[in-house]
Scaffold this motif. Structure first.
Motif, mmCIF file in Angstrom:
data_model
loop_
_atom_site.group_PDB
_atom_site.id
_atom_site.type_symbol
_atom_site.label_atom_id
_atom_site.label_comp_id
_atom_site.label_asym_id
_atom_site.label_seq_id
_atom_site.Cartn_x
_atom_site.Cartn_y
_atom_site.Cartn_z
ATOM 1 N N LEU A 346 23.467 14.332 -23.102
ATOM 2 C CA LEU A 346 23.570 12.870 -23.100
ATOM 3 C C LEU A 346 23.166 12.257 -24.438
ATOM 4 O O LEU A 346 23.632 11.166 -24.794
ATOM 5 N N ARG A 347 22.354 12.957 -25.208
ATOM 6 C CA ARG A 347 22.040 12.489 -26.563
ATOM 7 C C ARG A 347 23.293 12.584 -27.426
ATOM 8 O O ARG A 347 23.554 11.726 -28.253
ATOM 9 N N GLU A 348 24.050 13.665 -27.221
ATOM 10 C CA GLU A 348 25.251 13.862 -28.028
ATOM 11 C C GLU A 348 26.393 12.963 -27.592
ATOM 12 O O GLU A 348 27.196 12.542 -28.415
ATOM 13 N N ASP A 349 26.457 12.706 -26.307
ATOM 14 C CA ASP A 349 27.574 11.916 -25.788
ATOM 15 C C ASP A 349 27.050 10.780 -24.902
ATOM 16 O O ASP A 349 27.207 10.797 -23.682
ATOM 17 N N PRO A 350 26.424 9.774 -25.546
ATOM 18 C CA PRO A 350 25.808 8.696 -24.753
ATOM 19 C C PRO A 350 26.826 7.912 -23.932
ATOM 20 O O PRO A 350 26.441 7.204 -22.994
ATOM 21 N N ASN A 351 28.106 8.046 -24.248
ATOM 22 C CA ASN A 351 29.102 7.327 -23.453
ATOM 23 C C ASN A 351 29.183 7.825 -22.018
ATOM 24 O O ASN A 351 29.726 7.153 -21.156
#
Ligand code: MG
Length: 395
Positions: A346-351
């Motif tokens: 989720l840090r890498e892909d907050p979307n």
């Protein structure tokens, strides 16, 4: 009071109003108890309720909070799907609150305040118990760390949304003092209650009730699950003494009943000693009021010295034999991996985060908003999200 038609309305029975409770507290509670009428109030001032005191209202707000409902699916020691009879964080909380009420009532303290603090005390716990907390603290090292007491205050002050007029639950200063526990060494979005040498006796009661609850139900669940061995436990003096006393009293009962009655006797022993030793200490110190309690260098609530040491022996036993049992450690590692992988993903892909979490990025910072989100998850939701996002192919 006026009815809708405008005529004065006479109640058929005498209602017990907030002012009656406040008057009863003045008469019934010990001088060193917290009285609801003397509360230092809420961060945002609100009109008083007609028939509930400030602490009764705090308790009700906590019980109606979303974070409270989620406690049901959070681990105490056993992951929630391991068996239907084991404690989870909700039943732990209810057992602790019940013990807190008994102790507070017996010591003529404010039962509603002790209960409110006890019901709130674990709201900030992560999924998977202390393993989850350790992982989040690691991951948040560069962004202020993570601690479950601090998180509990964040939940009640900031994350719960139940009013159009204020953030959080807007609890009283006294309930927040009890929740805060060890002081606030971090940034908090609201003014934090000033902590003195000690918190109120009601807060001390909530603290000790938590301990009585978890020691006893962890012994119960540990024995029931066969992770703890009765013969090993028999080496611990406090257990042995109570166990033998119960066995002598009930020589005919089976092992299940003997275990159950031993736990009951142990809770009773701890609560009775705590209440009596505290009464002696309070009588000697004779604090004029709760302010004097807060300025006392040592905690007034506590066991007689011998029992304090005996309880320490029992806690050490649980630490070595239950919390560090290979089965518990294995699920702990799995839990740590689930949270750490969710964090990285989720840090890498907050979307992939819900809109409500992304909306808080600007105000709280991305890492803190993510930590709040992960900490709020139940065990089963964290496992499901981990499967869905990180391992969608089921590997
Ligand atoms: Mg607890």
């Amino acid at each position: 009071m006026m009815s809708s038609a405008g005529a004065p309305r006479r109640p058929r029975v005498a209602l017990r109003l907030r002012t009656d409770w406040e008057q009863e507290e003045r008469e019934r509670l010990a001088p060193w108890a917290v009285r609801s009428a003397d509360s230092h109030g809420r961060v945002v001032a609100e009109p008083e309720h007609p028939y509930r005191t400030v602490f009764q209202r705090d308790r009700d707000r906590i019980v109606h909070a979303r974070a409270f409902r989620r406690l049901e699916y959070k681990t105490q020691v056993f992951i929630h799907h391991e068996g239907d009879h084991y404690r989870n964080r909700l039943t732990h909380t209810l057992e602790g609150a019940q013990i807190a009420r008994t102790i507070a009532r017996t010591l003529r303290l404010n039962e509603d305040l002790a209960e409110a603090i006890a019901l709130a005390h674990d709201l900030g716990h992560t999924p998977f118990g202390h393993a989850g907390e350790r992982v989040l603290n690691e991951l948040m090292r560069g962004a202020g760390g993570f601690d479950h007491n601090r998180q509990t205050l964040r939940v009640v002050d900031w994350l719960e949304q139940r009013s159009a007029e204020f953030r959080g639950l807007n609890l009283s200063a006294e309930t927040r003092e009890g929740i805060l526990k060890h002081g606030c060494h971090w940034e908090h979005p609201l003014p934090v209650p000033a902590l003195r040498a000690q918190p109120s006796l009601e807060a001390q009661v909530a603290d000790r009730s938590d301990e009585i609850a978890y020691v006893n139900h962890d012994l119960d669940d540990g024995l029931r699950s066969d992770l703890l061995r009765l013969d090993a436990l028999a080496e611990i003096p406090l257990w042995r003494e109570v166990h033998e006393e119960v066995r002598a009293r009930l020589p005919e009962v089976d092992d299940d009943m003997l275990r159950t009655r031993t736990i009951v006797a142990l809770i009773n022993r701890l609560v009775t000693d705590l209440v009596e030793a505290t009464a002696d200490r309070v009588e000697k110190r004779n604090p004029a009021d709760v302010e004097a309690v807060r300025d006392t260098p040592e905690r007034l609530l506590g066991y007689e010295r011998g029992l304090e040491q005996a309880l320490r022996g029992l806690k050490d036993f649980l630490f070595q034999n239950l919390y560090h049992h290979p089965n518990v450690v294995a699920t702990t590692h799995q839990a740590e991996r689930v949270l750490a992988e969710l964090w990285s993903f989720l840090r890498e892909d907050p979307n992939k985060l819900p809109e409500s979490v992304r909306a808080r990025f600007a105000e709280d910072g991305e890492e803190r908003a993510l930590a709040d989100y992960l900490a709020g998850m139940t065990d089963r939701f964290a496992l499901a999200e981990h499967r869905r996002l990180v391992h969608p192919d089921g590997d």
